[in-house]
Enzyme design. Structure first.
Site, PDB file in Angstrom:
ATOM      1  CE  LYS A 112       4.782  -9.179   1.887  1.00  0.00           C
ATOM      2  NZ  LYS A 112       3.960  -9.241   2.773  1.00  0.00           N
ATOM      3  NE  ARG A 113       1.991  -0.120  -3.863  1.00  0.00           N
ATOM      4  CZ  ARG A 113       1.248   1.005  -4.046  1.00  0.00           C
ATOM      5  NH1 ARG A 113      -0.071   0.944  -4.197  1.00  0.00           N
ATOM      6  NH2 ARG A 113       1.803   2.209  -4.403  1.00  0.00           N
TER       7      ARG A 113
ATOM      8  CE  LYS B 262       4.074  -3.198   2.259  1.00  0.00           C
ATOM      9  NZ  LYS B 262       3.423  -3.846   3.107  1.00  0.00           N
TER      10      LYS B 262
END
Ligand code: F58
Length: 801
Positions: free
Chosen positions: A535-536, A541
């Protein structure tokens, strides 16, 4: 209109296009030439359903959806189109006749990376689902000349390079050189009585490029219309004749800048102005286009909401509120109040983030200089909001213009009939936090539509082994009715089925291991657990928490190399915004940790770390089917939904995750015994903020403490011991995303995962149940929700004439 080729005649069509569109003979054709020929042949097959869908929508003057999005992260188009038309066998055979490999040809296509991440990919899944379901729709966006930057690593550091997807001919689109709209910027507003006329100082033109988007089995085909910026005046001959070539070319270059690059962030001032121009550029062109279409059938613009539903994907097209009002009033003569009511009944807004730094706010001065008329209208819209607020007697005071900025979330909310969040938790938090005041004033407006992913690309296309097993076991209806996957749930208890299911997983892992060996010069064992976080790269995150856990696991292995370890390969993938220094520091640390672990003979095959550069949709299509463990470990309350989490579960990976975004609903669907949930809840995160001291958590965790000490003393950067201090400084100063607070819970959950994976039968059962029970996360279900609760549109597919 009939298909121009006989069934089974793809060979003929490819040969035709190789000669007539590409201008090559089979013996001189390169892989790219074959790809271009095949793409043309496949595109031909989309034309008949495309015309038919358009004609039927027109003939019945049906309501249409316009999905306005700055981003469409499409990925490769050819293989997806081949799959949707079920032409794979034909294409493979046709190319094989010339000794050409179908896989080589489809893999030759560059990704159409017209998006940053989840938001852009969601738009692409929605296009697929709207076509599958027969919902008349247009996607509207920007035809960026350069999509998301390409990422490489230089000694572990992210390096960005311009992306160039249009370098080869792009064979999917139709250039509409006649479809042009003027887009103004700057200038002044001339008011005569109640009439206002905007006289812009600069004008560029928006030109349309159309790509047909075929749904499953070409039951329906919609259009993706992307706008490219063109100069109003092609060329200044006077300076050219004086030999001032740069000056002569400057106006055209400036105009074309608007659709030149996809913005990965907007951290510079010049960047900000350009981004606002991009937003207005595509929004205005789209609105002018849809009004023109509406007016070919209808006279009264106040009836617009009966024929048109516009969905704003985040606030990027939020200028649609004032622009639609401007077009309806200044250009078409409606009163402001009629224009406002019409616009508001037509527009809808999806929110994708609650992170304050990601909520768009434009400086009033900037807005006034680029869009002076819109700034006036924004102030009038703010007055309308003020009236509703006063009437609501709620005591709250939301404003669009505050502290000299235009709050685009409030503007989008005020101009919309419905506003939605993207998971149940996120929608609740919208009501409690960012939009709590507006929710009090308009309690009916916010609703939830949990995200989904298209099963065509994210199972049928990317996991052919599992596709075949499913087809054989439950038939093929699941492709357009994903909840039918539930029919395999009982087979989770059947050892023979589990064996076949896991053999497919093993094949996918082997393919990935081969790719890693070939492309990264690293040997990994497909028998190890494949643990993947893609993911980015963003602090919320928490790739950093994963990196720390990886380092801690390596320490534990070094201490007791002969203990009974569950071998793992940890994969990381993702890009950081070029100006996001803290995220780039995390990338470098992960790469250094990987280097240290992968070269340690004591650790050997017990643990390996793989970070392939340039993570994109195509890489995701290879990684996801090969995953055993899906990492969804964001700080609770921060990930609006996630969609990668759904793709992994669908492909039989088990999730380790926090109760964040759609993980909560994944847990509800697959069952708490088939997912590893850990860490603080959103409410606990809020409570822990009070008096939070990172060091206290580190002191209480000897495992984390050891890793932090290693980073501090340069264990992962021996020649450059202070290299990773900025990561630690940030963490100790402001661990806003609570890596330290959740670390021990994460470590413990990972050790439960180790035990779980060691029990092959139990793990296989969990894997099967994840696939069986995640059918609800189809974007078809999401789109049906939008169609019913927001747009008021029925499917046209299958409807008789
Ligand atoms: C994502 N947002 C959310 N934004 O983070 C994710 O939870 C959600 O699943 C997804 O949207 C779809 O709803 C997101 O991807 C961006 O990429 C921004 C685009 C504009 C520049 C800043 C990033």
């Amino acid at each position: 209109m009939k298909d121009i080729y006989e069934p089974g005649s793809l060979t003929q069509a490819i040969d035709f296009h190789l000669a007539h569109s590409v201008g090559k003979t089979p013996d001189t054709a390169s892989t790219t030439d074959w790809r271009l020929a095949l793409s043309r042949a496949v595109r031909d097959k989309l034309i008949a359903p495309w015309f038919e869908a358009t004609n039927r929508t027109y003939a019945k003057d049906r309501k249409r959806v316009y999905y306005l999005s700055m981003e469409f992260l499409l990925g490769r188009i050819l293989e997806d189109a081949v799959n949707n038309l079920e032409l794979e066998d034909d294409a493979r055979e046709a190319l094989a006749k010339h000794g050409v490999s179908f896989a080589d040809v489809v893999n030759d296509e560059p990704d159409a990376a017209l998006g940053n991440g989840g938001l852009g990919r969601l738009a692409a899944c929605f296009l697929d689902s709207m076509s599958c379901l027969g919902i008349p729709a247009y996607g509207y966006g920007i035809r960026y000349a350069h999509g998301l930057f390409r990422q490489s690593f230089d000694q572990g550091k992210q390096v960005e390079m311009a992306e160039d997807w249009l370098r080869h001919q792009h064979n999917w689109e139709f250039e509409r050189s006649e479809c042009l709209y003027d887009i103004g910027f700057g200038g002044e507003v001339i008011e005569t009585g109640a009439q206002a006329k905007w006289s812009p100082s600069d004008i560029v033109m928006a030109q349309a490029y159309d790509t047909p988007v075929a749904g499953w089995q070409a039951r329906w085909t919609n259009t993706l219309r992307l706008w490219s910026a063109k100069p109003k005046k092609i060329f200044d001959l006077d300076p050219f004749n004086r030999g001032e070539y740069m000056q002569a070319a400057a106006p055209a270059v400036l105009a074309e800048t608007i659709s030149r690059v996809l913005y990965p962030d907007d951290s510079t001032e010049t960047g900000k102005a350009l981004r606002l121009k991009q937003e207005f550029f595509f929004t205005s062109a789209s609105l002018q286009d849809l009004l023109r279409r509406f007016l070919t059938h209808n006279g009264d613009l106040r009836a617009l909401p009966t024929k048109v539903a516009i969905q704003m994907n985040d606030t990027h097209p939020a200028i649609a509120g004032p622009e639609l009002i401007r077009l309806l009033s200044d250009v078409h003569g409606l009163s402001f109040d009629d224009a406002f009511d019409t616009a508001q009944n037509t527009l809808h807004y999806t929110n994708h983030t609650l992170l304050p730094e990601a909520l768009e706010a434009w400086d009033v001065g900037l807005m006034r200089s680029i869009l002076p008329r819109h700034m006036q209208l924004i102030e009038r819209i703010d007055d309308r909001l003020g009236r509703d607020v006063a009437m609501s007697k709620t005591g709250v005071t939301p404003r669009i213009v505050e502290n000299n900025v235009v709050n685009m979330g409030t503007l989008a909310f005020t101009c919309s009939r419905r506003v939605n969040g993207v998971s149940a938790l996120h929608t609740d938090l919208m009501k409690q936090t960012v939009f709590s005041d507006l929710h009090k004033v308009y309690p009916e407006r916010i609703l939830n539509q949990t995200n989904g992913v298209t099963p065509r690309r994210w199972l049928h296309g990317c996991n052919p082994g599992l596709r075949d097993l499913l087809n054989e076991t439950i038939g093929t209806e699941w492709v357009s009715d994903l909840e039918q996957l539930e029919n395999i749930a009982p087979l989770a208890d059947d050892p023979a089925f589990r064996k076949r299911f896991m053999a497919i997983k093993q094949d996918n892992k082997r393919r990935l291991a081969d790719w890693v060996a070939e492309n990264m010069n690293l040997q990994i064992s497909p028998d190890a657990m494949f643990d993947i976080q893609i993911k980015r790269i963003h602090e919320y995150k928490r790739q950093l928490m994963n990196a720390f856990e990886t380092a801690a696991l390596a320490n534990a292995i070094r201490r007791e190399p002969d203990a009974d370890w569950t071998p793992r390969v940890k994969f990381f993938g993702g890009k950081a915004a070029p100006a996001y220094v803290d995220a780039k520091n995390i990338i470098r640390l992960i790469n250094d940790i990987a280097q240290s672990i992968n070269t340690d003979p004591v650790i050997g095959d017990r643990l390996k770390v793989v970070y392939p550069p340039n993570y994109n949709v195509s890489l995701a299509e290879m990684l996801i089917p090969a995953a055993d463990l899906s990492e969804q470990i964001s700080t609770a309350g921060k990930e609006a939904s996630g969609t990668g989490n759904m793709k992994f579960a669908l492909n039989g990976a088990v999730t380790i995750g926090t109760l964040d975004g759609a993980n909560v609903e994944i847990c509800d669907h697959v069952g708490a015994t088939n997912i590893y949930i850990f860490g603080m809840t959103a409410a606990e995160v809020q409570a822990a903020r009070e008096g939070y001291v990172t060091q206290d958590y580190i002191d209480r965790s000897p495992i984390l403490n050891e890793v932090i000490e290693q980073v501090r003393t340069g264990f992962y950067s021996p020649g450059d011991p202070t290299r990773h201090w900025p990561v630690l400084e940030k963490l100790l100063r402001d661990d806003y995303f609570m890596v330290a607070a959740d670390f021990d819970a994460y470590w413990d959950a990972q050790r439960r995962v180790d035990g779980g994976f060691a029990n092959k039968d139990a793990w296989a059962r969990m894997a099967v149940l994840n696939t069986a029970l995640s059918g609800w996360f189809s974007s078809d279900r999401t789109i049906q929700g939008y169609a019913k609760d927001i747009w008021g549109i029925d499917s046209l597919a299958g409807e008789t004439e």
